[in-house]
Design an enzyme around this catalytic site. Structure first.
Site, PDB file in Angstrom:
ATOM      1  N   LYS A  68       0.831  -1.206   0.000  1.00 25.01           N
ATOM      2  CA  LYS A  68       0.000   0.000   0.000  1.00 25.01           C
ATOM      3  C   LYS A  68       0.871   1.265   0.000  1.00 25.01           C
ATOM      4  O   LYS A  68       2.071   1.207   0.239  1.00 25.01           O
ATOM      5  CB  LYS A  68      -0.941  -0.010   1.216  1.00 25.01           C
ATOM      6  CG  LYS A  68      -1.854  -1.236   1.268  1.00 25.01           C
ATOM      7  CD  LYS A  68      -2.952  -1.205   0.200  1.00 25.01           C
ATOM      8  CE  LYS A  68      -3.484  -2.559  -0.189  1.00 25.01           C
ATOM      9  NZ  LYS A  68      -4.359  -3.210   0.750  1.00 25.01           N
TER      10      LYS A  68
HETATM   11  C1  LIG Z   1      -5.451  -4.208   1.046  1.00 20.53           C
HETATM   12  C2  LIG Z   1      -6.922  -4.049   0.988  1.00 20.53           C
HETATM   13  C3  LIG Z   1      -7.761  -4.399   2.060  1.00 20.53           C
HETATM   14  C4  LIG Z   1      -7.298  -5.213   3.240  1.00 20.53           C
HETATM   15  O1  LIG Z   1      -6.292  -4.687   3.976  1.00 20.53           O
HETATM   16  P1  LIG Z   1      -5.353  -5.660   4.856  1.00 20.53           P
HETATM   17  O2  LIG Z   1      -4.549  -4.672   5.624  1.00 20.53           O
HETATM   18  O3  LIG Z   1      -4.540  -6.471   3.923  1.00 20.53           O
HETATM   19  O4  LIG Z   1      -6.236  -6.463   5.735  1.00 20.53           O
HETATM   20  C5  LIG Z   1      -9.109  -4.121   1.968  1.00 20.53           C
HETATM   21  N1  LIG Z   1      -9.626  -3.531   0.877  1.00 20.53           N
HETATM   22  C6  LIG Z   1      -8.864  -3.199  -0.178  1.00 20.53           C
HETATM   23  C7  LIG Z   1      -9.501  -2.557  -1.350  1.00 20.53           C
HETATM   24  C8  LIG Z   1      -7.490  -3.454  -0.164  1.00 20.53           C
HETATM   25  O5  LIG Z   1      -6.757  -3.140  -1.231  1.00 20.53           O
END
Ligand SMILES: *Cc1c(COP(=O)(O)O)cnc(C)c1O
Length: 378
Positions: free
Chosen positions: A184
């Site tokens: 991210k």
């Molecule tokens: C990465 C992501 C999540 C989940 O986040 P985690 O920290 O991996 O649990 C939820 N929604 C979207 C759209 C994502 O890209």
């Protein structure tokens, strides 16, 4: 595989290493000073009243649903073109989801008109996901929510630092949920943040994050408290100090990183414009975080063939996303779902490499390889 250009890469320097060492030296590993400071700095960055750090983005979404009182018998409107965690978090409460189509092949975000059409007497909330960090149509969505008395949850996992009309994404709805997963824009490995302007939600989420306990180990260590009661059925959804310290460093760099992502995105748009590709969001409203770079291949180009040729040239690509209702678990429970635009976009989409430390020559290599690959396939 030795990629010449990977899909994503951590934007870490010695600053992150130093931050981890400091935590280890200070000998306090779970929620404490770093986490409190991270939450305060996150509030300053996004402009919400409250921020609660948690162990990942998925549990932020789960707690968002629970804090809004969503449960068995309720429905939540969700996008199908998202990561599966969006809708999983609703199902974990015992509620059901209603999948909604995207706005268009150019705007891969949930369509307000189709949200409205999906509302039933059971609907409790609307969940939106800002695909790639490009803002959903929040004015229209909030207006619909208000008219139907629904809560709004923003899955802002792609949208760190993104904004619409000067207001940060994550702060438009009742609750905004961020993820700090490794790929991210703000990465701590695992980690997440829930933001809200509502004190009742912030309080409920703080309780549920740590077993429904009225005080934390940290409070007792600081002499703020000697005992605790348990007043809710909570979880261990806590973050730890190492990740909060990483998050603080990453938050400081977020503006610069997002600017570099924007530069790369604009370079892609400029040079990929006349190749017959779909370039979603090229004329988007607001300020994106440019989390990923999606293209839509021409109808007659075989996607797996394209991805394999890119792979052969050393360029990693991905797909965002398989529509959630196409996964087996969901097919069995939601067999009737039919979302033509989502299905078309999802079948033609390929995600190109995008990360702040990409060099100009990496970007050019990707562009040249896409061009050559398309030429060889059409
Ligand atoms: C990465 C992501 C999540 C989940 O986040 P985690 O920290 O991996 O649990 C939820 N929604 C979207 C759209 C994502 O890209």
């Amino acid at each position: 595989m030795n990629w010449r250009v990977t899909l994503a890469d951590l934007a870490y320097t010695s600053e992150e290493e130093q931050a981890v060492l400091e935590v280890v030296k200070n000998r306090w590993l779970t929620m404490g000073k770093e986490t409190e400071t991270f939450e305060r700095e996150f509030v300053d960055c996004v402009g919400s009243k409250y921020a609660v750090a948690v162990s990942n983005g998925t549990v932020a979404l789960h707690l968002a649903c629970l804090s809004l009182g969503i449960g068995p018998g309720d429905e939540v409107v969700v996008p199908a073109l998202s990561f599966v965690a969006s809708s999983n978090s609703v199902l974990h409460t015992g509620a059901k989801v209603r999948f909604v189509d995207i706005q268009s092949l150019n705007e891969l975000n949930i369509s307000p008109a189709k949200i409205e059409a999906a509302i039933t007497p059971e609907t409790k909330a609307i969940m939106v996901m800002h695909y790639g960090g490009y803002p959903c149509r929040m004015d229209a969505i909030l207006e619909i929510a208000e008219r139907h008395n629904l809560a709004v949850i923003e899955d802002a996992a792609h949208a760190h630092g993104a904004a619409l009309h000067g207001k940060n994404l994550g702060c438009w709805g009742d609750v905004g949920c961020f993820s700090f997963f490794s790929n991210k824009n703000l990465a701590t490995g695992e980690g997440g943040m829930l933001v809200t302007d509502r004190e009742d939600i912030a309080e409920k989420v703080r309780l549920l994050r740590s077993h429904g306990m009225t005080s934390l180990t940290w409070d007792r260590h600081k002499g703020r408290s000697y005992n605790y009661d348990v007043i809710d059925l909570g979880f261990n959804y806590r973050i730890d100090e190492i990740r909060s310290a990483l998050g603080r460093v990453q938050l400081k760099k977020l503006g610069n990183h997002n600017r570099r992502r924007k530069e790369i995105t604009e370079e892609y748009w400029e040079h990929l414009r006349h190749l017959g590709l779909g370039l979603p969001f090229e004329n988007y409203a607001g300020e994106s975080s440019h989390h990923i770079f999606p293209i839509l291949l021409p109808d007659d180009v075989d996607r797996m063939g394209f991805i394999k040729k890119m792979h052969t040239e050393g360029i990693q690509t991905s797909i965002h996303y398989t529509p959630i209702h196409h996964f087996q678990y969901y097919r069995e429970r939601y067999p009737e779902v039919n979302l033509p635009l989502t299905e078309e976009a999802a079948s033609r989409e390929v995600t190109l490499p995008l990360y702040p430390s990409m060099r100009d020559e990496d970007v050019r290599l990707v562009i040249d390889t896409v061009r050559a690959t398309l030429t060889s396939m059409t």
